[in-house]
Scaffold this motif. Sequence first.
Motif, PDB file in Angstrom:
ATOM      1  N   ALA A 405       0.838  -1.192   0.000  1.00 18.82           N
ATOM      2  CA  ALA A 405       0.000   0.000   0.000  1.00 18.82           C
ATOM      3  C   ALA A 405       0.876   1.245   0.000  1.00 18.82           C
ATOM      4  O   ALA A 405       1.968   1.251   0.585  1.00 18.82           O
ATOM      5  N   LEU A 406       0.385   2.300  -0.651  1.00 18.04           N
ATOM      6  CA  LEU A 406       1.012   3.607  -0.529  1.00 18.04           C
ATOM      7  C   LEU A 406       0.478   4.248   0.748  1.00 18.04           C
ATOM      8  O   LEU A 406      -0.726   4.179   1.017  1.00 18.04           O
ATOM      9  N   THR A 407       1.367   4.850   1.522  1.00 18.41           N
ATOM     10  CA  THR A 407       0.930   5.438   2.789  1.00 18.41           C
ATOM     11  C   THR A 407       1.479   6.862   2.910  1.00 18.41           C
ATOM     12  O   THR A 407       2.318   7.298   2.115  1.00 18.41           O
ATOM     13  N   VAL A 408       1.012   7.550   3.927  1.00 18.70           N
ATOM     14  CA  VAL A 408       1.502   8.913   4.191  1.00 18.70           C
ATOM     15  C   VAL A 408       2.802   8.884   5.000  1.00 18.70           C
ATOM     16  O   VAL A 408       3.331   9.931   5.363  1.00 18.70           O
ATOM     17  N   ASN A 409       3.317   7.689   5.265  1.00 18.37           N
ATOM     18  CA  ASN A 409       4.506   7.554   6.110  1.00 18.37           C
ATOM     19  C   ASN A 409       5.758   7.129   5.349  1.00 18.37           C
ATOM     20  O   ASN A 409       6.826   7.001   5.947  1.00 18.37           O
ATOM     21  N   GLU A 410       5.618   6.883   4.034  1.00 18.39           N
ATOM     22  CA  GLU A 410       6.748   6.350   3.273  1.00 18.39           C
ATOM     23  C   GLU A 410       6.940   7.104   1.968  1.00 18.39           C
ATOM     24  O   GLU A 410       6.011   7.709   1.421  1.00 18.39           O
ATOM     25  N   VAL A 411       8.150   7.028   1.462  1.00 18.01           N
ATOM     26  CA  VAL A 411       8.480   7.599   0.154  1.00 18.01           C
ATOM     27  C   VAL A 411       7.897   6.710  -0.944  1.00 18.01           C
ATOM     28  O   VAL A 411       7.898   5.478  -0.844  1.00 18.01           O
ATOM     29  N   TYR A 412       7.386   7.343  -1.990  1.00 17.06           N
ATOM     30  CA  TYR A 412       6.850   6.612  -3.150  1.00 17.06           C
ATOM     31  C   TYR A 412       7.627   7.020  -4.397  1.00 17.06           C
ATOM     32  O   TYR A 412       7.805   8.204  -4.679  1.00 17.06           O
ATOM     33  N   LEU A 413       8.125   6.022  -5.145  1.00 13.50           N
ATOM     34  CA  LEU A 413       8.868   6.254  -6.386  1.00 13.50           C
ATOM     35  C   LEU A 413       8.102   5.637  -7.537  1.00 13.50           C
ATOM     36  O   LEU A 413       7.735   4.454  -7.481  1.00 13.50           O
ATOM     37  N   ILE A 414       7.860   6.418  -8.577  1.00 12.37           N
ATOM     38  CA  ILE A 414       7.222   5.873  -9.784  1.00 12.37           C
ATOM     39  C   ILE A 414       8.046   6.266 -11.008  1.00 12.37           C
ATOM     40  O   ILE A 414       8.291   7.442 -11.270  1.00 12.37           O
ATOM     41  N   ASP A 415       8.508   5.256 -11.715  1.00 14.08           N
ATOM     42  CA  ASP A 415       9.282   5.410 -12.949  1.00 14.08           C
ATOM     43  C   ASP A 415       8.419   4.790 -14.052  1.00 14.08           C
ATOM     44  O   ASP A 415       8.149   3.583 -14.029  1.00 14.08           O
ATOM     45  N   SER A 416       7.957   5.611 -14.983  1.00 14.34           N
ATOM     46  CA  SER A 416       6.983   5.131 -15.952  1.00 14.34           C
ATOM     47  C   SER A 416       7.126   5.888 -17.268  1.00 14.34           C
ATOM     48  O   SER A 416       7.801   6.916 -17.346  1.00 14.34           O
TER      49      SER A 416
END
Length: 622
Positions: A405-416
Amino acid sequence: MAPKLTSDLLRQLRQVMKNTKYVPEPIQAYIVPSGDAHQSESVAECDCRRAFISGFNGSAGTAIITEQHAAMWTDGRYFLAAAQQMDENWTLMKMGLKDTPTQQDWLIKVLPEGSKIGVDPYIIPADEWKRMSKALRSGGHSLIAVKQNLIDVVWTDRPPRTSNSLMVLGLKYAGITLQEKITALRGKMSEKHASWLVVSALDEVAWLFNLRGSDVECNPVFFAYAVIGINSIRLFVSGDRVLDPAVREHLGLDSSPTSDFTVQILPYESFETELETICSSLNPKEKVWLSDKDSYGLTELIPEVHRYSTPYSPICLTKAVKNATELEGMKRAHIKDAVALCELFAWLEKEVPKGIVTEISAADKALEFRSQQEDFVDLSFPTISSSGPNGAIIHYCPSVETNRALTVNEVYLIDSGAQFKDGTTDVTRTMHFGTPSEYEKECFTYVLKGHIAVSSAVFPNGTKGHLLDSFARSALWNQGLDYLHGTGHGVGSFLNVHEGPCGISYKTFADEPLESNMVVTDEPGYYEDGAFGIRIENVVIVVSAKTKYNFKNRGSLTFEPITLVPIQTKMINLDMLTQQELDWLNNYHKKCRDVIGAELEHQGRQEALQWLLNETQTVTVS
């Protein structure tokens, strides 16, 4: 994710390695490269032989199987992924680390003297064969061509080779006709006194003939070879796909009389026989032009006296320098791509706090928004959608087993990225939907400083990309940090998202000099195993730079970003930026706001427009 169990497969392969039904003589080791007969980086399912035997499905890697060992060489992008995907039979060889032996050194060490090492000659480049054969010979071993691919022998349910329909790429997208390309190519052949040119790379065939296909996932190419003569054109492709009236008209298959531009269609499978026939009728001084990147098997079809070989084919070099139509198309494609990503990020800002968005659903949403844009065809590669620790797996692709899950507590990386008819896109953004830690901001800012250093670099004509690689790393190096991948790669025009021969990387010194109108990426990163990944990637065009002086009249170059997607400012420690870096960021965001804002307004996408305006506000140091 459980690794693939390979004990039985390896046992079967080792039996085949001794069976003279398949090998000219028993071999003590077998090499399984990543590529196909066209030396593609991304391969069709039927050519994923290394993935089949090992379980490791990254785009780069070489497996070597001996009677006692199985080892996998891959680069820093895939260290974590390979370790997760392979079982205990395999030893991971981490390329680029000082204690990792080369494949040749390892084979010399583990094999008894006089061993035979086999490889399919059609899936190893000629230059690589020469290097490996020489090294093994010096160690008392020999490299053997095994024409029957041994993986195919044990791969009992191997999928058939794809043969999908072809798409004609009109002049509004290609910019130059097939006939004009052939004329220019023949001019180069005449300069080199070559009577024939062999074209085996799939993207080169597609570019030359202004055709596109879908035989390889995310790559608009099709299985084909071409042989260009001074007054003939042979295209080797499955015959049923040239029945399409649009394709026939484009290639002039029904026109008469014949001319120097008449395309002769021959079966894909007849390429070797036809090439041998051509070579058998050559006069003593005639030459056949081929690339060192062509397979060893293909190269050996041409008698040595008739070979004219260069590090890259003339098409590879020409294709890398985009024409005016291709450049305009690439800019249009990136505007559409930015619209889709602004929509995605506006949606994520709203939905992530609800706790219902996952890596897979975010990737699906990105595809949904992209597919709404004009001339969308496909993704340009499987989306890297990674939350928290999965971001540290550099080329991670979410699966049902790994989906977080994507959360408000972690970094999210999207390469697309996407394949549009007018261009190919590739963009990475790293975001936080809550409050990033000071350490995350610090690391992000080092990466941003490197990104800006490359993007704003001014350098002389003739500079090779590897000389710019350290620009991207300097801020990280100063703190004892680094990343284990290149800083940039060439990008095709509605073609492969990874395109040679130019790039920005510490790993190669054989890249061609950067030239005006080449298109490359600028993508430094930093990855903390088990915690997060950070990467900032734009596609940039090489453009002329105006400088105060002009040493030896050689001129200067710089980069123009065509990716126009905001860089999240809350991830930045602004106090770490110089005034020059702040100016770059504000100017970049102004261009995003002006260009993409106008397009969002035009398309009536108000929510995404508001997000864009919020994310591109001018920043200052307090």
